[in-house]
Design an enzyme around this catalytic site. Structure first.
Site, short mmCIF file in Angstrom:
data_model
loop_
_atom_site.label_atom_id
_atom_site.label_comp_id
_atom_site.label_asym_id
_atom_site.label_seq_id
_atom_site.Cartn_x
_atom_site.Cartn_y
_atom_site.Cartn_z
N ARG A 304 21.72 -7.57 72.50
CA ARG A 304 22.03 -8.75 73.33
C ARG A 304 21.73 -8.48 74.80
O ARG A 304 21.38 -9.39 75.55
CB ARG A 304 23.46 -9.25 73.11
CG ARG A 304 23.65 -10.67 73.62
CD ARG A 304 25.01 -11.26 73.26
NE ARG A 304 25.03 -11.99 72.00
CZ ARG A 304 24.64 -13.26 71.85
NH1 ARG A 304 24.19 -13.96 72.88
NH2 ARG A 304 24.70 -13.84 70.67
N GLU A 704 32.22 -16.99 75.28
CA GLU A 704 31.76 -15.90 76.14
C GLU A 704 31.15 -16.30 77.48
O GLU A 704 31.40 -15.64 78.49
CB GLU A 704 30.75 -15.03 75.36
CG GLU A 704 31.40 -14.29 74.21
CD GLU A 704 30.37 -13.77 73.22
OE1 GLU A 704 30.11 -12.57 73.23
OE2 GLU A 704 29.83 -14.59 72.45
#
Ligand code: MOS
Length: 766
Positions: A304, A704
């Site tokens: 990520r 997030e």
């Protein structure tokens, strides 16, 4: 949130693992953990522990009937150390007694002798020694090497970001209750019930269908219970299966802080090239991820970081490499943002340094390079919406950023010892697990004969409000009042093969499955209604607890419809599966379309530094955030504000310090998180006319992304500090603690060296 969700919480009657009444005969487990970072165990004598009063058993690796292996992505992590230890806090033995106190007393009585080995704590040292978790990965697009020559300015630098303690209110906990035969009922504070089920089965040598994992709700998780709730459940299950008695384990705050992983510290190199107009032509970065002693989720987190290397910007030529480095620290793990915040800090650092060299405003570079619709990310996916620009421009106008900057300049001109800084922080975050197979969820919906409804999904409620969102989805899909619906515990017997509630995708996917299940029940009810009313199903809908024919209310209520359907033997239950459509990714070419969509937004952060003391305040944060069509604006605003403050904490006061592998910041007196008094005034807005065809009810995920607005706090502070010391270069070493501020403002070096930190650490240890 609905009353059903708010009521128990505000009255304090929501049940966490520690609130459940003790089952008869329940025992308590405690863990003996390594006190050294790397060693051979030369002697392990548990006999003194067994002699402590009230002790039922003492367990070591030799007592594990199945595999002593809890690794998920890489099988490199024993449940209990065997022969060697690899970090301070690594579990070695388990003691079980009638009280938690006696279990811990017994653990302390165990004799361990170590033959200490050299430890590695620094990720760059680990990389140099070839100590990697998995081979490094590189994403590239365009041609970086050929691009530097056409750049007006090329700057290189280094950026460090520290770890972060999750500090969930509820520490790691599990309660395991033996049932008939081999069956164990596992109550776990986990984001990943199926991972607990799979790993406990492996450790005990059982099948997954021998185990029931049930999760009511968590007192916070933030990623810290995605992989790292598992060992505690496995320890309690091991003891319960051997003793045939219920066993609970609940870590103390200190144990939890010492034994569990946190956000990965990163040490990164960057190189950025721009043309005379501030267009970024090329970007190169290498991320050294401090993974700790075992893989845990590090390879996915590293991935990520690569996906978010370019932040909210379009850059035509990119080459970014990520290296996951094995060190002798606790295995670092998922934490809200999952590697993206670290990468975004690096690109913002690079832009800041470039702006400084070019003598232009960093905001201009940010604005000039924002992603536009159709821009390609380095991994080959196209940006779908122009929301990066819309959010940035909306923040600029709504909060009159030009005026804020003028006011700050005026403040700085008229105040010798107080300086103000302003920073914009755009965020772009991809939604979907980057491991494509995880993008699936399921739901089981029952309508009872009285018209009440029960919904089970794979989603874990951890305070983020996913239950309230799923409730909205079910109520909307069924056309009934949310008060008729309960969202059940997450249970592996009702919903199997759950993906962790993570990657911000819990509501999207489990809400998606709930919608499908509710619709299939409604389809059946419409057929029944058509029969009863002697009409066709396409004319029937349910809305506001009533049957509607051609959108006109008729006198049939929801209860009557359900009751009639039952009498006519229609199926009032439905199970549904949701798989996020279209996404794919090829790890050979590192190209594909890994994300269902992106979330965008921008923040402006205002900070003031007391240049005598080095203290500061983050005064105000204005945000425009793309929530699509919010499933629940109150919940989403809570996530926006909470995420922001958590991100500010990571960037400012939360300083995780290790010395020779020992966590020096394992208490709340040594690890500071932002409190209500230090939180800024927050003005959050949702992007107007936002939409999303790719998620349930056109919403967008929110868990997030807001954390990354907090990165702006670092750069606002830096801006203020540079107003006091324009002679000094910007530095990129987060968190920006008051000590670092003071060092920059008045020290003879602009930042502390590793020797300074070691010296300070030694003082703390004494
Ligand atoms: Mo979350 S950091 O994807 O558990």
């Amino acid at each position: 949130m609905s009353n059903r969700e708010i009521g128990p919480h505000t009255r304090g009657t929501s049940l966490f693992v520690g609130d459940l009444p003790d089952p008869p005969g329940m025992l308590h487990a405690a863990v003996l953990a390594s006190t050294v970072p790397h060693a051979r165990i030369v002697r392990l004598d548990t006999t003194p522990a067994a002699e402590v009063g009230g002790v039922a058993c003492v367990l070591t690796a030799a007592d594990i009937p199945g595999e002593n292996q809890i690794g998920g992505m890489v099988q490199d992590e024993p449940l209990l150390a065997e022969g060697e230890v690899h970090f301070v806090g690594q579990p070695i033995a388990v003691t079980v007694a009638d009280t938690p106190h006696r279990a811990r007393e017994a653990a302390r009585a165990i004799v361990v002798e170590y033959d200490e080995l050299a430890g590695i704590f620094d990720p760059r040292q680990a990389a140099a020694a070839g100590s990697l978790i998995v081979p490094s990965r590189t994403f590239s697009s365009g041609n970086v090497d050929d691009s530097w020559a056409s750049c007006k300015v090329v700057v290189e630098g280094r950026a460090e970001s520290g770890g972060q303690e999750h500090l969930y209110l509820e520490t790691q906990a599990a309660l395991v209750v033996p049932q008939e035969g081999r069956r164990l009922r596992i109550l776990s504070s986990t984001q990943a019930p199926t991972a607990v089920q799979r790993i406990v089965a492996r450790v005990l040598g059982l099948s997954m269908n021998d185990l029931e994992v049930d999760v009511a709700r968590l007192g916070g998780a933030f990623g810290g219970k995605e992989d790292q709730a598992t060992p505690w459940a496995a320890i309690a299950a091991l003891a319960a299966s051997i003793l045939h008695r219920p066993v609970r384990i609940a870590l103390t705050r200190g144990e939890d802080n010492r034994m569990t992983g946190k956000r990965h510290p990163y040490s990164s190199d960057f190189k950025i090239g721009l043309d005379a107009e501030g267009r970024i032509l090329a970007y190169e970065a290498t991320y050294y991820q401090n993974a700790g002693a075992a893989a845990d989720l590090s390879p996915a987190i590293l991935e990520r970081s690569l996906f978010h290397a370019t932040g909210s910007y379009f850059i035509p030529n990119v080459r970014v490499t990520a290296v996951s480095c094995r060190t002798n620290l606790p295995p670092f793990t998922a934490f809200r943002g999952f590697g993206a915040p670290q990468a975004m800090f690096v690109i913002e650092s690079a832009i800041t340094r470039a702006a400084e060299i070019m003598g232009i405003d960093r905001r201009q570079i940010q604005h000039r390079n924002l992603l536009a619709e159709g821009d390609l990310f380095p991994y080959g996916q196209q940006a779908q919406q122009g929301n990066a620009h819309r959010a940035f421009d909306d923040v600029f106008q709504r909060f009159d950023v030009a005026a804020l900057e003028r006011d700050a300049a005026e403040h700085n001109r008229t105040h010798a010892l107080s300086k103000r800084g302003i920073a914009m922080m755009p965020v772009c975050f991809g939604i979907s697990f980057t491991s494509t197979f995880l993008n699936q969820a399921a739901a089981l919906v029952h309508v009872y004969t009285d018209g009440s409804v029960s919904v089970s999904t794979g989603a874990i409620e951890m305070g983020q409000g996913v239950n309230a969102k799923i409730l909205n989805v079910a109520a909307h899909a069924l056309g009934i009042d949310p008060g008729r619906i309960t969202i059940e515990t997450t249970n592996t017997l009702r919903v199997a093969n759950t993906s962790p509630t993570a990657a911000s995708s819990g509501a999207d996917m489990n809400g998606g499955a709930t919608e499908i299940a509710c619709r299939s029940i409604i389809e059946r009810l419409r057929k029944v209604a058509a029969e009863v009313l002697d009409t066709t199903a396409d004319r029937i809908t349910v809305r506001g607890d009533r049957l509607m024919v051609d959108d006109e209310g008729c006198d049939v209520t929801w209860e009557q419809l359900v009751s009639e359907a039952y009498l006519r033997r229609a199926n009032l239950s439905a199970q549904a599966h949701f798989a996020t459509p279209k996404i794919h990714f090829d790890r050979e070419t590192e190209k594909g379309e890994p994300f269902s969509y992106h979330v965008y937004g921008s923040a402006v952060v205002e900070a003031t530094v007391d240049c005598l003391r080095g203290t500061y305040t983050i005064d105000r944060v204005g945000i425009v955030h793309d929530a699509g069509r919010s499933l629940n604006p109150l919940v989403d605003m809570g996530q926006l504000e909470g995420g922001l403050v958590q991100g500010i904490g990571w960037m400012t006061v939360e300083e995780l310090l290790f010395a020779d592998g020992h966590n020096l910041t394992d208490t709340l007196s040594t690890y500071k998180i932002p409190d209500i008094l230090s939180a800024p005034k927050i003005e959050g807005h949702f992007l107007e006319n936002a939409d999303n065809p790719n998620a349930v009810m056109r919403s967008k995920a929110i868990g997030e992304p807001p954390l990354m607005y907090g990165i702006g706090a670092y750069f606002a502070l830096l801006d203020a500090m540079r107003a006091f010391r324009p002679d000094r270069e910007a530095f990129f070493n987060a968190p920006m603690t008051p000590e670092r501020v003071l060092m920059f403002l008045h020290g003879d070096r602009q930042q502390a060296t590793e020797e300074d930190i070691a010296e300070a650490a030694a003082v703390v240890q004494r």
